[in-house]
Design a protein around this motif. Sequence first.
Motif, mmCIF file in Angstrom:
data_model
loop_
_atom_site.group_PDB
_atom_site.id
_atom_site.type_symbol
_atom_site.label_atom_id
_atom_site.label_comp_id
_atom_site.label_asym_id
_atom_site.label_seq_id
_atom_site.Cartn_x
_atom_site.Cartn_y
_atom_site.Cartn_z
ATOM 1 N N LEU A 7 67.319 -115.685 -21.520
ATOM 2 C CA LEU A 7 67.666 -114.411 -21.957
ATOM 3 C C LEU A 7 68.887 -113.483 -22.733
ATOM 4 C CD1 LEU A 7 65.969 -112.460 -18.832
ATOM 5 C CD2 LEU A 7 64.736 -112.983 -20.881
ATOM 6 N N ALA A 8 70.289 -114.336 -21.978
ATOM 7 C CA ALA A 8 71.122 -114.235 -21.981
ATOM 8 C C ALA A 8 71.596 -115.109 -23.852
ATOM 9 C CB ALA A 8 72.377 -114.796 -21.359
ATOM 10 N N ALA A 9 71.434 -116.626 -23.890
ATOM 11 C CA ALA A 9 70.821 -116.723 -25.227
ATOM 12 C C ALA A 9 70.183 -116.070 -26.780
ATOM 13 C CB ALA A 9 70.388 -118.056 -25.091
ATOM 14 N N ALA A 10 68.460 -115.357 -25.423
ATOM 15 C CA ALA A 10 67.650 -115.499 -26.904
ATOM 16 C C ALA A 10 67.958 -114.257 -27.150
ATOM 17 C CB ALA A 10 66.062 -115.619 -25.627
ATOM 18 N N HIS A 11 68.828 -112.958 -26.282
ATOM 19 C CA HIS A 11 68.706 -111.790 -26.852
ATOM 20 C C HIS A 11 69.965 -110.832 -26.616
ATOM 21 C CE1 HIS A 11 64.596 -111.970 -26.806
ATOM 22 N NE2 HIS A 11 64.125 -111.823 -25.025
ATOM 23 N N LEU A 12 71.351 -111.791 -25.975
ATOM 24 C CA LEU A 12 72.279 -111.223 -26.368
ATOM 25 C C LEU A 12 73.420 -112.242 -26.529
ATOM 26 C CD1 LEU A 12 72.099 -109.380 -22.581
ATOM 27 C CD2 LEU A 12 72.069 -108.784 -25.115
ATOM 28 N N PRO B 169 55.421 -107.894 -13.191
ATOM 29 C CA PRO B 169 54.665 -108.563 -14.316
ATOM 30 C C PRO B 169 56.206 -109.787 -15.167
ATOM 31 C CG PRO B 169 53.616 -106.963 -15.099
ATOM 32 C CD PRO B 169 54.752 -106.395 -13.908
ATOM 33 N N GLU B 170 56.371 -110.791 -15.146
ATOM 34 C CA GLU B 170 57.412 -111.371 -15.354
ATOM 35 C C GLU B 170 58.044 -110.344 -16.711
ATOM 36 O OE1 GLU B 170 56.690 -114.680 -16.320
ATOM 37 O OE2 GLU B 170 55.676 -115.824 -14.884
ATOM 38 N N TYR B 171 57.728 -109.990 -17.665
ATOM 39 C CA TYR B 171 58.715 -109.584 -18.298
ATOM 40 C C TYR B 171 59.249 -107.901 -18.034
ATOM 41 C CZ TYR B 171 55.250 -105.179 -19.007
ATOM 42 O OH TYR B 171 54.463 -103.533 -18.729
ATOM 43 N N VAL B 172 58.725 -107.547 -17.324
ATOM 44 C CA VAL B 172 59.757 -107.240 -16.124
ATOM 45 C C VAL B 172 60.730 -107.065 -15.298
ATOM 46 C CG1 VAL B 172 59.463 -104.955 -14.685
ATOM 47 C CG2 VAL B 172 57.444 -104.742 -16.093
ATOM 48 N N VAL B 173 60.815 -108.181 -15.281
ATOM 49 C CA VAL B 173 61.946 -108.833 -13.963
ATOM 50 C C VAL B 173 62.972 -109.368 -15.485
ATOM 51 C CG1 VAL B 173 62.311 -110.778 -12.903
ATOM 52 C CG2 VAL B 173 60.449 -110.024 -12.560
ATOM 53 N N ASP B 174 62.887 -109.629 -16.644
ATOM 54 C CA ASP B 174 63.452 -110.053 -17.863
ATOM 55 C C ASP B 174 64.234 -108.714 -18.268
ATOM 56 O OD1 ASP B 174 62.167 -112.779 -17.563
ATOM 57 O OD2 ASP B 174 60.952 -112.752 -19.175
ATOM 58 N N TYR B 175 63.108 -107.583 -18.388
ATOM 59 C CA TYR B 175 63.871 -106.744 -18.997
ATOM 60 C C TYR B 175 65.253 -105.958 -17.581
ATOM 61 C CZ TYR B 175 65.425 -101.355 -18.930
ATOM 62 O OH TYR B 175 65.639 -100.210 -18.725
ATOM 63 N N LEU C 34 72.582 -102.535 -26.848
ATOM 64 C CA LEU C 34 72.115 -104.238 -26.380
ATOM 65 C C LEU C 34 70.773 -104.566 -25.522
ATOM 66 C CD1 LEU C 34 75.857 -105.012 -24.670
ATOM 67 C CD2 LEU C 34 74.693 -105.659 -26.699
ATOM 68 N N VAL C 35 70.699 -103.454 -24.334
ATOM 69 C CA VAL C 35 69.414 -103.820 -23.508
ATOM 70 C C VAL C 35 68.012 -103.599 -25.166
ATOM 71 C CG1 VAL C 35 68.001 -102.390 -22.201
ATOM 72 C CG2 VAL C 35 69.999 -103.097 -22.228
ATOM 73 N N ALA C 36 68.107 -102.871 -25.907
ATOM 74 C CA ALA C 36 66.729 -102.731 -26.705
ATOM 75 C C ALA C 36 66.709 -104.343 -27.439
ATOM 76 C CB ALA C 36 67.064 -101.933 -28.031
ATOM 77 N N ARG C 37 67.876 -104.735 -27.647
ATOM 78 C CA ARG C 37 67.643 -106.328 -28.198
ATOM 79 C C ARG C 37 66.281 -107.209 -27.338
ATOM 80 N NH1 ARG C 37 73.133 -108.885 -28.957
ATOM 81 N NH2 ARG C 37 74.511 -107.340 -30.566
ATOM 82 N N TYR C 38 65.525 -106.778 -26.296
ATOM 83 C CA TYR C 38 64.894 -107.289 -25.674
ATOM 84 C C TYR C 38 63.601 -106.602 -26.029
ATOM 85 C CZ TYR C 38 61.763 -109.019 -21.805
ATOM 86 O OH TYR C 38 60.857 -109.430 -21.168
ATOM 87 N N PRO C 39 62.792 -107.586 -26.685
ATOM 88 C CA PRO C 39 61.792 -106.460 -27.427
ATOM 89 C C PRO C 39 60.680 -106.272 -26.548
ATOM 90 C CG PRO C 39 61.939 -108.932 -27.890
ATOM 91 C CD PRO C 39 62.719 -108.522 -26.708
ATOM 92 N N ARG C 40 60.374 -106.160 -25.320
ATOM 93 C CA ARG C 40 59.533 -105.377 -24.779
ATOM 94 C C ARG C 40 60.272 -105.023 -23.501
ATOM 95 N NH1 ARG C 40 55.149 -109.365 -21.980
ATOM 96 N NH2 ARG C 40 53.631 -107.922 -22.095
ATOM 97 N N ALA C 41 62.194 -104.503 -23.831
ATOM 98 C CA ALA C 41 62.298 -103.097 -22.996
ATOM 99 C C ALA C 41 61.810 -101.874 -23.187
ATOM 100 C CB ALA C 41 63.888 -102.561 -23.734
ATOM 101 N N GLU C 42 61.011 -101.543 -23.914
ATOM 102 C CA GLU C 42 60.523 -99.852 -24.023
ATOM 103 C C GLU C 42 59.461 -100.219 -23.038
ATOM 104 O OE1 GLU C 42 58.746 -96.441 -26.618
ATOM 105 O OE2 GLU C 42 60.411 -98.137 -27.800
ATOM 106 N N LEU D 201 58.335 -98.855 -14.661
ATOM 107 C CA LEU D 201 58.581 -99.230 -13.743
ATOM 108 C C LEU D 201 59.355 -97.497 -13.914
ATOM 109 C CD1 LEU D 201 62.241 -101.367 -15.010
ATOM 110 C CD2 LEU D 201 60.386 -101.735 -13.194
ATOM 111 N N GLU D 202 58.585 -96.504 -15.076
ATOM 112 C CA GLU D 202 59.340 -95.530 -14.763
ATOM 113 C C GLU D 202 57.666 -95.146 -14.339
ATOM 114 O OE1 GLU D 202 59.492 -93.520 -18.867
ATOM 115 O OE2 GLU D 202 61.708 -94.172 -18.430
ATOM 116 N N GLY D 203 56.563 -95.319 -14.247
ATOM 117 C CA GLY D 203 55.232 -95.136 -13.649
ATOM 118 C C GLY D 203 55.775 -95.684 -11.790
#
Length: 197
Positions: free
Chosen positions: A88-93, A132-138, A159-167, A173-175
């Motif tokens: 994830l660091a390589a792909a997004h940061l 879900p995995e995308y939540v763990v990745d976030y 920086l966090v917003a670079r992860y495409p599924r951040a929102e 998680l808010e739910g």
Amino acid sequence: MPGSTSDRSSGPLSAPGPVEVRRSARRRRTVTAYRESGRTIVLIPAAFTPAEERRWVAQMVAKLQTREERRRRSMGGDAELMARARALAAAHLDDVPRPTSVRWVDNQQRRWGSCTPADGSIRLSSRLRTMPEYVVDYVLVHELAHLLEAGHDARFWALVARYPRAERARGFLEGVESARADAADNGDAEDAGDLVD
């Protein structure tokens, strides 16, 4: 009254926490199960007989446990979590954050993750293993971003917003946090609110 509820204690199914059955007159054939504040909730049609209820509750609890176990296995242990963080660091940061350790912990009940920038360590709540995995990745990207920006300022969120599924992950998680807070307001949870910090 749209439905009624009844409690079933966890028995041989070994569901984590009690099982609550909610009957609904609007529900005709569908049965749904999910986890909420340490309980397993099973939604069934009001017209089900007690035998149908027992059969469907057992089936849905087993199905939910199988799905959660599959997710736990796919998340792996600490070594897999470190590999995931590095990817994830390589792909997004820009491959800049270099954590010294990334591990699952069982003692984070109010946070999804935490980071100590001074020593480069990241800890993720083991409660995330069933999500879900995308939540763990976030959450991993969030903590990796803390290795670059300590606070929650605009640079950090960029920086966090670079992860495409951040929102989407934040919404998920808010739910979960909202459901836990509602349960706490009703006296159904020991602690409310989960934070990523």
